[in-house]
Design an enzyme around this catalytic site. Sequence first.
Site, PDB file in Angstrom:
ATOM      1  N   ASP A 266      58.012  72.975  15.170  1.00 38.86           N
ATOM      2  CA  ASP A 266      57.970  71.619  14.627  1.00 38.86           C
ATOM      3  C   ASP A 266      59.232  70.803  14.898  1.00 38.86           C
ATOM      4  O   ASP A 266      59.326  69.656  14.465  1.00 38.86           O
ATOM      5  CB  ASP A 266      57.693  71.670  13.109  1.00 38.86           C
ATOM      6  CG  ASP A 266      58.679  72.550  12.365  1.00 38.86           C
ATOM      7  OD1 ASP A 266      59.375  73.360  13.018  1.00 38.86           O
ATOM      8  OD2 ASP A 266      58.758  72.440  11.137  1.00 38.86           O
ATOM      9  N   GLU A 349      69.960  83.241  10.098  1.00 35.75           N
ATOM     10  CA  GLU A 349      70.894  82.891  11.184  1.00 35.75           C
ATOM     11  C   GLU A 349      72.204  83.661  11.019  1.00 35.75           C
ATOM     12  O   GLU A 349      72.738  84.237  11.972  1.00 35.75           O
ATOM     13  CB  GLU A 349      71.209  81.391  11.177  1.00 35.75           C
ATOM     14  CG  GLU A 349      70.023  80.480  11.387  1.00 35.75           C
ATOM     15  CD  GLU A 349      69.298  80.101  10.100  1.00 35.75           C
ATOM     16  OE1 GLU A 349      69.552  80.739   9.045  1.00 35.75           O
ATOM     17  OE2 GLU A 349      68.473  79.171  10.155  1.00 35.75           O
TER      18      GLU A 349
HETATM   19  N1  UDP Z   1      56.523  80.050  10.335  1.00 42.63           N
HETATM   20  C1  UDP Z   1      55.837  81.243  10.468  1.00 42.63           C
HETATM   21  N2  UDP Z   1      55.184  81.762   9.377  1.00 42.63           N
HETATM   22  C2  UDP Z   1      55.178  81.139   8.160  1.00 42.63           C
HETATM   23  C3  UDP Z   1      55.876  79.924   8.031  1.00 42.63           C
HETATM   24  C4  UDP Z   1      56.545  79.415   9.136  1.00 42.63           C
HETATM   25  O1  UDP Z   1      55.799  81.810  11.539  1.00 42.63           O
HETATM   26  O2  UDP Z   1      54.563  81.652   7.218  1.00 42.63           O
HETATM   27  C5  UDP Z   1      57.216  79.484  11.497  1.00 42.63           C
HETATM   28  C6  UDP Z   1      56.980  77.987  11.714  1.00 42.63           C
HETATM   29  O3  UDP Z   1      55.873  77.772  12.569  1.00 42.63           O
HETATM   30  C7  UDP Z   1      58.290  77.518  12.313  1.00 42.63           C
HETATM   31  C8  UDP Z   1      59.307  78.477  11.718  1.00 42.63           C
HETATM   32  O4  UDP Z   1      58.595  79.620  11.266  1.00 42.63           O
HETATM   33  O5  UDP Z   1      58.301  77.642  13.721  1.00 42.63           O
HETATM   34  C9  UDP Z   1      60.054  77.880  10.528  1.00 42.63           C
HETATM   35  O6  UDP Z   1      59.116  77.474   9.550  1.00 42.63           O
HETATM   36  P1  UDP Z   1      59.083  75.988   8.968  1.00 42.63           P
HETATM   37  O7  UDP Z   1      59.146  75.004  10.076  1.00 42.63           O
HETATM   38  O8  UDP Z   1      57.932  75.878   8.058  1.00 42.63           O
HETATM   39  O9  UDP Z   1      60.416  76.004   8.123  1.00 42.63           O
HETATM   40  P2  UDP Z   1      61.631  75.003   8.074  1.00 42.63           P
HETATM   41  O10 UDP Z   1      62.719  75.678   8.804  1.00 42.63           O
HETATM   42  O11 UDP Z   1      61.235  73.720   8.732  1.00 42.63           O
HETATM   43  O12 UDP Z   1      61.874  74.852   6.631  1.00 42.63           O
HETATM   44 MN    MN Z   2      60.467  73.516  10.619  1.00 38.90          MN
END
Ligand code: UDP
Ligand code: MN
Length: 440
Positions: A266, A349
């Site tokens: 995303d 990270e």
């Molecule tokens: N993701 C995943 N499984 C989950 C939730 C998220 O594989 O149950 C992936 C999601 O597609 C993205 C990454 O992990 O590439 C980080 O998730 P998200 O974007 O929801 O989190 P953010 O870092 O934006 O809070």
């Molecule tokens: Mn994200």
Amino acid sequence: MPSAHYLPLDPQASDADDLEEEEGQQEHRTSMNNNQYNIRYHPQPAVDYDVVVDDDDNDDDRTPTMGKAPRLSRSIPSRRRCWIMPIMLLVPFCIVFLYFMLSSQTLGLGTSLEDVDDDYEPHNDSPNTHALNETLHICSESHEDGRLYVQDKPSSAYAQLPVIYFVTPTYPRREQIPELTRLAHSLLHVPRLHWLVANDHERCDTYMDILLNRFGIPFTHMASPMPHKFRNSKPAPRGVANRRAALQWIRQHNLTNGVLYFGDDDNTYDLRLFTEIRQTQRVSMFPVGLIADYAVSGPVVRDGKVVAFLDSWVAARRWPVDMAGFAVNLGYMSLYPNVNMPYKPGYEEDLFLRSIGLHIDQIEPRGNNCTEILVWHTQTKNKKSPVVRLEKKYLDGRSNLGALFRSLKVMGVAFASDTEGPLATISKNGKGKPHSYFLS
Ligand code: UDP
Ligand code: MN
């Protein structure tokens, strides 16, 4: 000729205000200069070789012991006796010293951020730092670059560039296919890239196979679900199982050439990012836009060197950076066989970078000394897939709607039902009409 083979860098100048830390790193850097890496992750207790004098008089019989007191089964010659005494006095002193050191760390006494060690000290209470051993199904892959041209040049013109291994964790939800489609259209402009799409799903998704094949970008599609025990935890370790699976894949393929980057499905990527990370020698870092309270997270750079980090959520992280804010050279990473990314939300990270023995001196700042944003932590609003009431008898070949809803169903975007959901409105000239009017 550019190469992502790991090249030892020249020793960096010391930071005047960081002398304490410098001393601690001296040994580390000395071994760097000799191109011998000091692997600090999970240090093993030193194994002492204790000469056991057996009855068979075989003095070559060397048995490893874990720092046990010497076993003496014969009378000791006087020369040996004179150095055994000071050692026996020294051992209890060392034990007491170590005990005080460790307990003050556990209690958080006398530690500053600079003192935080390279190991897992603040996090080793977590049971989730186990070795990479993920469920991983390879669904489909292509090592062929199906693109004739990339950025106005034939693909073959880029043959000498190191490959970027772009790891995308993804998961089924109605936004998945649109996110991957958008990301693919960015990656289509990037030469010499292998896209590791790791789906957080039990099974292989054949629709995704077809989609990925169509783009022509070399890829590996794997299914690597989050373990059940984490599914309902709040917060859940999002994207960890699948990133771990991708790390496993890299290790299984003994890849020591190229650059690793974790690119969520995303985010928004500026094409200049790829040029910047491709030359990573060890670990490069750069700011990420739209992170947390400051809408930015990234290194603080002075005189071309990373000296600190700007991020609104420190939480004792040594490396308070976003997953999209760094890239790693695979030659460098391969020197750390215990590379890991634990199931510890918020610390992925930090713990990953600790597991590859990173030191602040080694970080290569990118994006014009971290003054530019080349990647954005955009987030797509996540909504439930709707069910729309539209009778099956009308979803045949007489109109487009049958094929359209079959495709929406396969992508997990929307579902048609005979009985559930709000009635689908089908209109003409601003007026809704019964479905039978247009579809029967
Ligand atoms: N993701 C995943 N499984 C989950 C939730 C998220 O594989 O149950 C992936 C999601 O597609 C993205 C990454 O992990 O590439 C980080 O998730 P998200 O974007 O929801 O989190 P953010 O870092 O934006 O809070
Ligand atoms: Mn994200």
